[in-house]
Motif scaffolding. Sequence first.
Motif, PDB file in Angstrom:
ATOM      1  N   UNK A   1       0.808  -1.205   0.000  1.00 43.67           N
ATOM      2  CA  UNK A   1       0.000   0.000   0.000  1.00 43.67           C
ATOM      3  C   UNK A   1       0.845   1.260   0.000  1.00 43.67           C
ATOM      4  N   UNK A   2       0.230   2.330  -0.442  1.00 41.92           N
ATOM      5  CA  UNK A   2       0.977   3.579  -0.560  1.00 41.92           C
ATOM      6  C   UNK A   2       1.252   4.223   0.788  1.00 41.92           C
ATOM      7  N   UNK A   3       0.579   3.749   1.819  1.00 40.50           N
ATOM      8  CA  UNK A   3       0.908   4.287   3.134  1.00 40.50           C
ATOM      9  C   UNK A   3       2.349   3.937   3.484  1.00 40.50           C
ATOM     10  N   UNK A   4       2.804   2.803   2.959  1.00 40.38           N
ATOM     11  CA  UNK A   4       4.202   2.435   3.178  1.00 40.38           C
ATOM     12  C   UNK A   4       5.138   3.463   2.555  1.00 40.38           C
ATOM     13  N   UNK A   5       4.702   4.019   1.442  1.00 41.20           N
ATOM     14  CA  UNK A   5       5.525   5.072   0.826  1.00 41.20           C
ATOM     15  C   UNK A   5       5.630   6.274   1.754  1.00 41.20           C
ATOM     16  N   UNK A   6       4.511   6.643   2.351  1.00 36.38           N
ATOM     17  CA  UNK A   6       4.548   7.781   3.266  1.00 36.38           C
ATOM     18  C   UNK A   6       5.459   7.500   4.459  1.00 36.38           C
ATOM     19  N   UNK A   7       5.260   6.344   5.063  1.00 39.92           N
ATOM     20  CA  UNK A   7       6.108   5.993   6.196  1.00 39.92           C
ATOM     21  C   UNK A   7       7.579   5.983   5.796  1.00 39.92           C
ATOM     22  N   UNK A   8       7.857   5.420   4.645  1.00 40.78           N
ATOM     23  CA  UNK A   8       9.241   5.329   4.201  1.00 40.78           C
ATOM     24  C   UNK A   8       9.862   6.695   3.991  1.00 40.78           C
ATOM     25  N   UNK A   9       9.094   7.597   3.403  1.00 41.38           N
ATOM     26  CA  UNK A   9       9.611   8.945   3.213  1.00 41.38           C
ATOM     27  C   UNK A   9       9.862   9.607   4.564  1.00 41.38           C
TER      28      UNK A   9
ATOM     29  N   UNK B   1      10.616   8.083   7.337  1.00 44.77           N
ATOM     30  CA  UNK B   1      11.791   7.461   7.955  1.00 44.77           C
ATOM     31  C   UNK B   1      13.068   8.110   7.432  1.00 44.77           C
ATOM     32  N   UNK B   2      13.103   8.374   6.125  1.00 47.03           N
ATOM     33  CA  UNK B   2      14.305   8.975   5.552  1.00 47.03           C
ATOM     34  C   UNK B   2      14.403  10.457   5.914  1.00 47.03           C
ATOM     35  N   UNK B   3      13.270  11.148   5.860  1.00 46.74           N
ATOM     36  CA  UNK B   3      13.284  12.569   6.220  1.00 46.74           C
ATOM     37  C   UNK B   3      13.877  12.779   7.602  1.00 46.74           C
ATOM     38  N   UNK B   4      13.533  11.878   8.502  1.00 41.78           N
ATOM     39  CA  UNK B   4      13.926  12.083   9.902  1.00 41.78           C
ATOM     40  C   UNK B   4      15.395  11.813  10.136  1.00 41.78           C
ATOM     41  N   UNK B   5      16.049  11.219   9.179  1.00 39.95           N
ATOM     42  CA  UNK B   5      17.500  11.120   9.293  1.00 39.95           C
ATOM     43  C   UNK B   5      18.134  12.484   9.057  1.00 39.95           C
ATOM     44  N   UNK B   6      17.321  13.431   8.572  1.00 42.31           N
ATOM     45  CA  UNK B   6      17.839  14.773   8.255  1.00 42.31           C
ATOM     46  C   UNK B   6      19.091  14.665   7.397  1.00 42.31           C
TER      47      UNK B   6
ATOM     48  N   UNK C   1      12.136   4.720  16.424  1.00 46.07           N
ATOM     49  CA  UNK C   1      11.756   5.583  15.305  1.00 46.07           C
ATOM     50  C   UNK C   1      11.448   4.692  14.103  1.00 46.07           C
ATOM     51  N   UNK C   2      10.875   5.266  13.064  1.00 50.42           N
ATOM     52  CA  UNK C   2      10.525   4.507  11.870  1.00 50.42           C
ATOM     53  C   UNK C   2      11.785   3.906  11.254  1.00 50.42           C
ATOM     54  N   UNK C   3      11.678   2.667  10.814  1.00 53.38           N
ATOM     55  CA  UNK C   3      12.834   1.948  10.275  1.00 53.38           C
ATOM     56  C   UNK C   3      12.969   2.107   8.775  1.00 53.38           C
ATOM     57  N   UNK C   4      14.166   1.899   8.313  1.00 50.90           N
ATOM     58  CA  UNK C   4      14.432   2.098   6.885  1.00 50.90           C
ATOM     59  C   UNK C   4      13.843   0.991   6.019  1.00 50.90           C
ATOM     60  N   UNK C   5      13.444  -0.104   6.645  1.00 50.85           N
ATOM     61  CA  UNK C   5      12.767  -1.109   5.835  1.00 50.85           C
ATOM     62  C   UNK C   5      11.478  -0.531   5.262  1.00 50.85           C
ATOM     63  N   UNK C   6      10.897   0.390   5.996  1.00 50.56           N
ATOM     64  CA  UNK C   6       9.698   1.046   5.482  1.00 50.56           C
ATOM     65  C   UNK C   6      10.006   1.806   4.206  1.00 50.56           C
ATOM     66  N   UNK C   7      11.196   2.358   4.143  1.00 49.32           N
ATOM     67  CA  UNK C   7      11.593   3.051   2.903  1.00 49.32           C
ATOM     68  C   UNK C   7      11.643   2.069   1.733  1.00 49.32           C
ATOM     69  N   UNK C   8      12.206   0.908   1.997  1.00 48.05           N
ATOM     70  CA  UNK C   8      12.270  -0.090   0.929  1.00 48.05           C
ATOM     71  C   UNK C   8      10.885  -0.510   0.474  1.00 48.05           C
ATOM     72  N   UNK C   9      10.032  -0.833   1.442  1.00 51.62           N
ATOM     73  CA  UNK C   9       8.669  -1.218   1.089  1.00 51.62           C
ATOM     74  C   UNK C   9       7.975  -0.101   0.313  1.00 51.62           C
TER      75      UNK C   9
END
Lengths: 271, 271
Positions: A82-90, A92-97, B80-88
């Motif tokens: 699902x596309x919610x995974x895309x949101x979560x994934x973004x 997760x990366x955003x928060x790495x700053x 915090x949100x994990x990077x596996x979410x980014x992959x998914x």
Amino acid sequence: MSVLSLPPLDLDTGGPPEDDSPLRSVSTAVAVLDCFADEAELGATRVAARLGIAKSTACRMLAALATGGLLERTGSGRYRLGLRLFEYGQLAVDRLMLRDVALPAMGDLRELLRETVQLGVLVGTDVLYVERTEAAGMNVRFRSEHRRNPAHSSSTGRVLAAADPALVTAILERGLRRYTPFTVVDPLRYRQILAQTREQGYATSREEFEPGWSSLAAPITLTRGGRPHPVAALSVVGVTSRVLGPRKPAVVQGLRRAAARVSADLERARS
Amino acid sequence: MSVLSLPPLDLDTGGPPEDDSPLRSVSTAVAVLDCFADEAELGATRVAARLGIAKSTACRMLAALATGGLLERTGSGRYRLGLRLFEYGQLAVDRLMLRDVALPAMGDLRELLRETVQLGVLVGTDVLYVERTEAAGMNVRFRSEHRRNPAHSSSTGRVLAAADPALVTAILERGLRRYTPFTVVDPLRYRQILAQTREQGYATSREEFEPGWSSLAAPITLTRGGRPHPVAALSVVGVTSRVLGPRKPAVVQGLRRAAARVSADLERARS
DNA sequence: CCCCCGCGTTCCGGAAAGCGGAACGCCTGT
DNA sequence: ACAGGCGTTCCGCTTTCCGGAACGCGGGGG
């Protein structure tokens, strides 16, 4: 061409239904999600077969994940990510700053060298690329099969392992898998390369993952406890003759400057 | 400036622990994930308080999600949100076979108009932008607060709603929330706009979400059952005077051509 | 310097929740 | 038209999970 570069395959997927943790349903739910790493669309029967669980269980899992938005129903009663995974994934990366801070430097470096520039972080013993600016004029955003690399054969992995003995142990325990005739698979030689990486401040990988393609990487560091500690790496990847040939000194210089710039900006951003 | 544009906030988060589904643990696990949409780092106590569950339960949930890779532990015992979410998430978008197909046309359109170009799809009654090529010379990748829009106030949402009566119902049921003085909040006027969108083949939004900024959108269609059906939309967003002023005809023409090109390429890709 | 508060984690019993097997519609392909 | 396969539902047994209280630790204040 890229048939050799099969993705390293997630740990323990496809085997027994998973076990070692409390919250069995949550664990199996995650295992269900993992099934979709390989196949785009799956139904209850396939999932049940892959995980060795009852069809009814698989059906409930799929339904629960779908109501949560992690999966979506396709027309024919099957499911996909699902596309919610895309949101979560973004998120997760955003928060790495990291990505936002690195993008300007990456763009400049790409312009300077006319090669592909990657931003990689470590996940387990693999390198995950969270951003990539392509060399050629046009945007061919990186595909899934090139989004993750084993750490031992990539320059990014080496630059990160060079400063992390525990990581080296984990990588060696997992084994230095051979991908091309040039892949370094000897632990001793691998440690030598890491020592050299420490000295130089950058790492190289000469056609060790995909024939014809080589890469260089420099660490992005963050000062923790007085000492700079690498948290990510910038890498330049291209045809071997273009990045490791006569232009190598220029590539190294540009790469190190860009990495230093990102490190400084990152330090500033984490106020 | 962008203080007005608060993200629409996910449905039903922060309320009671969730209920309406089998697999309670999986539902609460998803609810735990949702907690991280607002805050970057959370511990067991905070999560338990937000969801109204026992602290021990929250702790197990966090641990289970972390072993699954969906969460990561930060140094201080929080998560915090994990990077596996980014992959998914990347996989989820890749499998739409949309972004890769659309990127070339988006790049060309950006060059032609020198404005930001977005690729949006529908998720519930919101529009989610899965790709964006920025106008200005440099890459400032879009931040989380601009990755999702309510469908009623965006041109992309209108172009998608124009062909989907059920979606219009859902949008109206949810209510036409006002974001700026220009936001259309009258259901009748909204339906008029949708009718006009159907006629024209494109949609506009004049400062209805963020003051000073307007957008135009054209549908990306896929032939299903003989009739073209919109599955996504391309949109151009920029300062009002630049996209809805004298240049508007040029913007519309470029946008429609680009959308038509993506539609054709998409049709071809889904062989 | 020590204490105390707050956090994340663990342990345990009761009980509700989920598992599996089989039966039910539905669609597809023959 | 029929049959095979699919996703879904139902139901009882048992397993697993929930919640409360106790534990260990780290940090900040006295």
